[in-house]
Design an enzyme around this catalytic site. Structure first.
Site, PDB file in Angstrom:
ATOM      1  CG  ASP A  11      44.099 -13.516  13.603  1.00 27.02           C
ATOM      2  OD1 ASP A  11      44.137 -13.477  12.557  1.00 27.02           O
ATOM      3  OD2 ASP A  11      44.551 -14.335  14.414  1.00 27.02           O
ATOM      4  CG  ASP A 130      53.557 -14.186  16.241  1.00 22.41           C
ATOM      5  OD1 ASP A 130      53.015 -13.362  16.987  1.00 22.41           O
ATOM      6  OD2 ASP A 130      53.046 -15.248  15.787  1.00 22.41           O
TER       7      ASP A 130
HETATM    8  P1  0VR Z   1      46.557 -15.461   7.007  1.00 21.20           P
HETATM    9  O1  0VR Z   1      47.956 -15.045   6.111  1.00 21.20           O
HETATM   10  O2  0VR Z   1      45.503 -14.408   6.814  1.00 21.20           O
HETATM   11  O3  0VR Z   1      46.240 -16.728   6.780  1.00 21.20           O
HETATM   12  O4  0VR Z   1      46.926 -15.339   8.587  1.00 21.20           O
HETATM   13  C1  0VR Z   1      47.254 -16.377   9.572  1.00 21.20           C
HETATM   14  C2  0VR Z   1      47.977 -16.036  10.797  1.00 21.20           C
HETATM   15  O5  0VR Z   1      49.075 -15.212  10.522  1.00 21.20           O
HETATM   16  C3  0VR Z   1      46.893 -14.808  11.442  1.00 21.20           C
HETATM   17  O6  0VR Z   1      45.755 -15.507  11.489  1.00 21.20           O
HETATM   18  C4  0VR Z   1      47.577 -14.599  12.749  1.00 21.20           C
HETATM   19  O7  0VR Z   1      48.551 -15.445  13.244  1.00 21.20           O
HETATM   20  C5  0VR Z   1      47.718 -13.383  12.615  1.00 21.20           C
HETATM   21  N1  0VR Z   1      48.219 -12.889  14.144  1.00 21.20           N
HETATM   22  C6  0VR Z   1      48.622 -11.323  15.803  1.00 21.20           C
HETATM   23  C7  0VR Z   1      48.163 -11.629  14.691  1.00 21.20           C
HETATM   24  C8  0VR Z   1      47.495 -10.685  13.893  1.00 21.20           C
HETATM   25  C9  0VR Z   1      47.297  -9.532  14.246  1.00 21.20           C
HETATM   26  C10 0VR Z   1      47.906  -8.850  15.340  1.00 21.20           C
HETATM   27  C11 0VR Z   1      48.401  -9.738  16.278  1.00 21.20           C
HETATM   28  C12 0VR Z   1      49.530 -12.052  16.546  1.00 21.20           C
HETATM   29  O8  0VR Z   1      49.720 -11.822  17.798  1.00 21.20           O
HETATM   30  O9  0VR Z   1      49.542 -13.392  16.136  1.00 21.20           O
END
Ligand code: 0VR
Length: 253
Positions: A11, A130
């Site tokens: 990210d 998401d």
């Molecule tokens: P972990 O739970 O750390 O493995 O996260 C995996 C995944 O959810 C993240 O790498 C990523 O999809 C988070 N996405 C977004 C975001 C994080 C902060 C802000 C925005 C987005 O838009 O996907």
């Protein structure tokens, strides 16, 4: 049987790899190029690069970094974040991406999926969804998880598939960064609904979470960020332990 894919996710905010929980509280987690090279060398099956910077002139910051990361790895590379028009797709593909992730822009203009798929092939189009439960219904959120759309996650995934998506990247916002396991029921239901690959994302915190995901759902890919960035487990250790648990994985170093 299809080998299960382990996909680290970077990210990116203002040129750095960041990580938070539930899409909030983002802290620097490392240098994108160093992390990308480490994961590729350790045997990651693919890499996802998600630019979550809110910068207006996104492309001018995004492309040079995509080029550097693409040069550092030798695995399939997906780039997402702020991709809204065909010009953005062309720019990141030319910079070295193999696939693009489209999220908010696809919700705003679903036909964008079909246009990109017809120009670059469905295998190039990852539709990122998401999602969070609202009154017990999994609802689609856009703009970095900040804006509810009222769309049902399962209906949107089906529509994305019909429009030509090659894969679905399914992130449970409520599991993101919690390291308490993937959203098993959500992922299992969605992976039985669509005929294209589903990448589970959000919540990986222990090897057992990946075993649970791959034995209790039909997904063949798991995305992870926190557990890998902070070195709790390396990609090769993860794949070794999955192999020992009888999960079909590709070779690792
Ligand atoms: P972990 O739970 O750390 O493995 O996260 C995996 C995944 O959810 C993240 O790498 C990523 O999809 C988070 N996405 C977004 C975001 C994080 C902060 C802000 C925005 C987005 O838009 O996907």
């Amino acid at each position: 049987m299809l080998k299960k894919r382990i996909i680290p996710c970077l990210d990116i905010m203002d040129g750095k790899a960041v990580k938070g929980t539930n899409f909030k509280g983002l802290k620097v987690a490392g240098d994108p190029v160093e992390l990308a090279k480490r994961y590729s060398d350790e045997g990651a099956d693919e890499l996802v690069f998600l630019d979550i910077s809110a910068t207006i002139e996104k492309r001018s910051t995004l492309v040079p970094l995509v080029e550097k990361v693409a040069r550092a790895i030798n695995i399939p590379f997906t780039v997402g974040g702020g991709i809204g028009r065909e010009e953005d797709v062309k720019a990141v593909i030319n910079a070295g991406a193999d696939k693009i992730g489209v999220n908010s822009a696809a919700v705003a203009e679903p036909e964008l999926i079909a246009r990109i798929a017809s120009q670059y092939g469905s295998q190039c189009v990852v539709v990122a969804i998401d999602t969070k439960r609202v009154h017990n219904e999994w609802q689609v959120f856009v703009h970095g998880g900040s804006k509810p759309t009222g769309l049902n996650t399962f209906e949107w995934a089906r529509k994305a598939e019909e429009l030509g998506a090659g894969e679905i990247l399914l992130t449970s916002i409520e599991h993101d960064g919690m390291k308490s396991g993937f959203a098993i029921n959500l992922t299992d239901m969605l992976s039985q609904l669509v005929h294209i690959p589903v990448i589970a994302s959000g919540g990986a915190g222990h090897v057992s979470h990946f075993v649970e995901l791959f034995t209790q759902t039909r997904v063949n890919a798991a995305l992870a960020a926190s557990i890998l960035h902070y070195g709790e487990v390396s990609v090769s250790q993860l794949k070794q332990q999955l192999f020992a648990a009888g999960i079909a994985v590709r070779p690792f170093r």
